[in-house]
Design an enzyme around this catalytic site. Structure first.
Site, PDB file in Angstrom:
ATOM      1  N   LYS A 116       0.801  -1.214   0.000  1.00 41.97           N
ATOM      2  CA  LYS A 116       0.000   0.000   0.000  1.00 41.97           C
ATOM      3  C   LYS A 116       0.837   1.270   0.000  1.00 41.97           C
ATOM      4  O   LYS A 116       0.466   2.286  -0.604  1.00 41.97           O
ATOM      5  CB  LYS A 116      -0.951  -0.015   1.194  1.00 41.97           C
ATOM      6  CG  LYS A 116      -2.061  -1.057   1.058  1.00 41.97           C
ATOM      7  CD  LYS A 116      -2.966  -1.066   2.259  1.00 41.97           C
ATOM      8  CE  LYS A 116      -4.191  -1.931   2.026  1.00 41.97           C
ATOM      9  NZ  LYS A 116      -3.882  -3.319   1.688  1.00 41.97           N
ATOM     10  N   GLU A 200      -2.734   6.274   8.213  1.00 46.23           N
ATOM     11  CA  GLU A 200      -3.555   7.201   7.438  1.00 46.23           C
ATOM     12  C   GLU A 200      -4.435   8.017   8.369  1.00 46.23           C
ATOM     13  O   GLU A 200      -4.830   7.547   9.442  1.00 46.23           O
ATOM     14  CB  GLU A 200      -4.485   6.452   6.482  1.00 46.23           C
ATOM     15  CG  GLU A 200      -3.825   5.843   5.277  1.00 46.23           C
ATOM     16  CD  GLU A 200      -4.837   5.155   4.380  1.00 46.23           C
ATOM     17  OE1 GLU A 200      -4.454   4.812   3.252  1.00 46.23           O
ATOM     18  OE2 GLU A 200      -5.998   4.960   4.795  1.00 46.23           O
ATOM     19  N   HIS A 235     -14.358  -3.331   9.312  1.00 43.99           N
ATOM     20  CA  HIS A 235     -13.660  -3.206   8.023  1.00 43.99           C
ATOM     21  C   HIS A 235     -14.023  -4.300   7.022  1.00 43.99           C
ATOM     22  O   HIS A 235     -13.440  -4.365   5.947  1.00 43.99           O
ATOM     23  CB  HIS A 235     -12.131  -3.155   8.213  1.00 43.99           C
ATOM     24  CG  HIS A 235     -11.680  -2.090   9.163  1.00 43.99           C
ATOM     25  ND1 HIS A 235     -11.857  -0.749   8.902  1.00 43.99           N
ATOM     26  CD2 HIS A 235     -11.091  -2.161  10.387  1.00 43.99           C
ATOM     27  CE1 HIS A 235     -11.382  -0.042   9.923  1.00 43.99           C
ATOM     28  NE2 HIS A 235     -10.916  -0.877  10.832  1.00 43.99           N
ATOM     29  N   ARG A 297      -7.504  -8.177  -8.549  1.00 46.17           N
ATOM     30  CA  ARG A 297      -8.216  -9.456  -8.687  1.00 46.17           C
ATOM     31  C   ARG A 297      -9.694  -9.155  -8.880  1.00 46.17           C
ATOM     32  O   ARG A 297     -10.124  -8.002  -8.842  1.00 46.17           O
ATOM     33  CB  ARG A 297      -8.042 -10.291  -7.414  1.00 46.17           C
ATOM     34  CG  ARG A 297      -8.448  -9.533  -6.157  1.00 46.17           C
ATOM     35  CD  ARG A 297      -8.491 -10.414  -4.933  1.00 46.17           C
ATOM     36  NE  ARG A 297      -8.589  -9.662  -3.693  1.00 46.17           N
ATOM     37  CZ  ARG A 297      -9.709  -9.140  -3.212  1.00 46.17           C
ATOM     38  NH1 ARG A 297     -10.840  -9.281  -3.878  1.00 46.17           N
ATOM     39  NH2 ARG A 297      -9.722  -8.484  -2.066  1.00 46.17           N
TER      40      ARG A 297
END
Length: 639
Positions: A116, A200, A235, A297
């Site tokens: 990431k 973040e 999440h 994907r």
């Protein structure tokens, strides 16, 4: 076109791929672990190969065995599905090196987007907006804590190699950072073999918007519009829809263009998803939407895109892998109506959503109400080794409200027994006024809490229905709209129920309702339309708006239940102890985490039910435990 295909996956996605491949005349090969020897995907495939023991790390994650199975069976290509090895660039390289066709993203693109921090740096260079945060190499706890302090709480700690909601923790205060960082790193290491993280800024009113992209080997890239995946729990996506509510044409054009730009930046081929986070405090605006990550994907929620565009994304994957160009140009794609998908999980919403395992003795999903994507059926086993998703329920409507109500109705009559499921919770979500008004963000489920499980309470009307069913003879499954049996009308039963020869008419019936003594009035009511009834050897099952309840005749003797004594900390499912935070004799406060259990790829914290002393502790780090084992005992302090 490919002639044969091995699916390196299991469950509903393996069945989904087999269905399209068969329609295209492609021979299919399934692989399976010991636990999946009798699984539905094994039965559907033309051929099946055993690849190892039940744990995924000894079977579905062993690339060498999967490649060997493909070569042994003469398969030309390997489709990885989602999860497992689908975003493993090393596996993709090995497949190609073995002379097989990889039905997935190019290994270079997987590597570029797989980490990431590197992906965000790449997007910054490509002029794609990203969320503010820390992407640095220094992974020391002190540096990460300092960066979180500088960004300002709340922050989100995310595994660099993460995905699927694993390896993510929200931190609201500096005092909680160290503990949540350690938990995130443990989960990241267990799931991805990499415990590095990034930090973040946590958006306080976030919407999760993602764009489906598709590229071919001729260099063309198109988007198939956006999906909204904002309804999440811990999440994990719960309900997805397309298009995103509140998305105007200008914002859609901007976000979809950014997604295509991101895909082109890595020379993308195949199906992929660009995920964005939107600050929805002022509605959806292009200048308040940022790149979050790319999934290289096919997504779990791809059916909603198929429903609004009329394309088969798995067919596109197979055609592109065969070297064909994209079946449609961008100007040939358009949004048609509205689609929604609900993820049906084997879990108990009334027990903090703990996974539920076992054999599906009873199983009913109404395929007249929804498109059903599943890898199980009646008699299938839901094991503790894999993700607990049982099925996906997908609907399409002309409007959002039509799709929403269709999906709620499909959830109303879901039956899996004795395995618990979240259908009642899903139905409550879909009918919530705020969701109906599209006034949601990713924190919606956490905020609503108990309101979303209130429908599980057994009311008087349901008790009356159960009383009728317990007294009345008969069997099989009946929708509540047609309660009468084949040989007697509902009116006759209402006249006769409660009648005893040579005795006063008995109006009430005692019963066990989910193990507790209750009473219902016979002959008073018929079931609501949102119910499903089934008589079993254990008693009468009634599904009321998605919540399954077991009703049994009450007998004065031999009915005592077996709950653990107060203070007994019991393993809620089979799993492995990964952390023990107390010792015998230690004083603990109510709510303190005593130990952590890992099961179904998730961590579950077991906490103290009240202030007290740890009088007994049998849990050991690394130990495997069965369901129902007493791991610790807390005794209240005597004054």
């Amino acid at each position: 076109m490919l002639k044969s295909l091995l699916i390196a996956n299991r469950g509903e996605i393996a069945c989904r791929i087999i269905r399209t491949a068969r329609a295209m005349g492609i021979r299919t090969v399934a692989v399976h672990s010991d636990a999946d020897a009798d699984a539905l995907h094994v039965k559907l495939a033309d051929e099946a190969v055993a690849i190892g023991p039940s744990p995924a790390r000894e079977s579905y994650l062993v690339g060498e065995r999967i490649i060997a199975a493909a070569l042994e069976t003469g398969a030309e290509a390997i489709h990885p599905g989602y999860g497992f090895l689908s975003e493993n660039a090393g596996f993709a390289d090995a497949v190609i090196a073995a002379g097989l066709i990889w039905v997935g993203a190019p290994p270079a693109a997987i590597r570029a987007m797989g980490l990431k921090d590197a992906a965000k740096a790449l997007m910054i260079a490509a002029d794609v907006p990203v969320t503010p945060g820390y992407l640095g190499e220094d992974q020391s706890p002190d540096r990460l804590r300092a960066e979180a302090d500088a960004i300002g709480y709340p922050v989100l700690v995310k595994a660099v190699a993460g995905g699927g909601g694993k390896g993510m923790r929200r931190v609201d205060a500096a005092a909680d950072f160290a503990e949540l960082l350690a938990s995130c790193r443990r989960e990241a290491a267990a799931s991805f073999g990499d415990d590095r993280v990034l930090i973040e800024k946590y958006i306080l009113s976030p919407r999760h918007i993602e764009v489906q992209v598709f590229g071919d080997t001729q260099g063309e890239v198109v988007h198939l519009f956006e999906r909204d995946c904002s309804l999440q729990r811990r999440h994990q996506k719960v309900i997805e829809e397309a298009p995103a509510p509140g998305m105007d044409a200008a914002t859609r054009a901007a976000i979809c263009a950014a997604a295509v730009k991101a895909a082109r930046a890595v020379d993308y081929v195949g199906a992929g998803t660009i995920e964005f986070i939107a600050d929805a405090s002022e509605g959806l605006r292009a200048d308040r939407i940022w790149f979050m990550e790319m999934n290289t994907r096919l997504q779990v929620e791809h059916p909603v895109t198929e429903e609004i565009t009329g394309v088969d994304l798995v067919e596109w994957q197979l055609r592109v892998a065969s070297g064909e160009p994209l079946p449609r140009r961008q100007d040939e794609l358009a949004i048609r109506g509205w689609a929604m998908e609900a993820r049906l999980y084997a879990e108990n919403p009334l027990a903090d959503f703990l996974p539920s395992t076992g054999v599906l003795g009873e199983f009913f999903l109404d395929d007249d109400l929804a498109r059903i994507e599943t890898g199980v059926g009646r008699g299938s086993a839901v094991s503790p080794f894999y993700d607990p998703m049982i099925a996906k329920l997908v609907v399409h409507g002309v409007t959002r409200d039509e799709a929403r109500e269709k999906l709620a109705l499909a959830c109303d009559t879901v039956l899996t027994w004795p395995v618990r499921n979240n259908a009642g919770f899903l139905a409550a979500l879909l009918r919530h006024p705020d969701f109906a008004a599209a006034s949601i963000d990713t924190g919606f489920i956490a905020r609503e809490g108990e309101a979303l499980t209130a429908g599980a309470a057994i009311g008087a009307a349901l008790l009356d229905t159960a009383a009728v069913e317990i007294v009345r003879a008969g069997g099989g499954t009946r929708h509540a709209a047609d309660p009468a049996s084949d040989d007697a009308s509902g009116e006759i039963w209402r006249d006769l129920l409660g009648l005893r020869l040579n005795a006063p008419r008995r109006e009430r019936v005692a019963m066990l309702a989910d193990g507790m003594r209750r009473e219902g009035c016979v002959g008073a009511r018929v079931p609501d339309e949102g119910s499903l009834l089934r008589e079993t050897a254990d008693g009468v099952l009634i599904v009321d708006r998605g919540w399954a309840h077991l009703f049994q005749p009450f007998r004065a003797s031999g009915t005592a239940g077996g709950a653990a004594a107060d203070g007994a900390i019991v393993s809620p499912m089979p799993g492995r102890i990964i952390a023990v935070g107390v010792h015998e004799g230690e004083a603990v406060a109510k709510g303190r985490t005593l130990l952590t259990l890992e099961a179904m790829k998730m961590e579950h914290s077991l906490v103290a039910p009240f202030d007290g002393i740890v009088s007994r502790l049998s849990a050991v780090v690394g130990g495997q435990v069965a369901e129902g084992v007493v791991l610790a005992t807390i005794e209240k302090e005597t004054s």
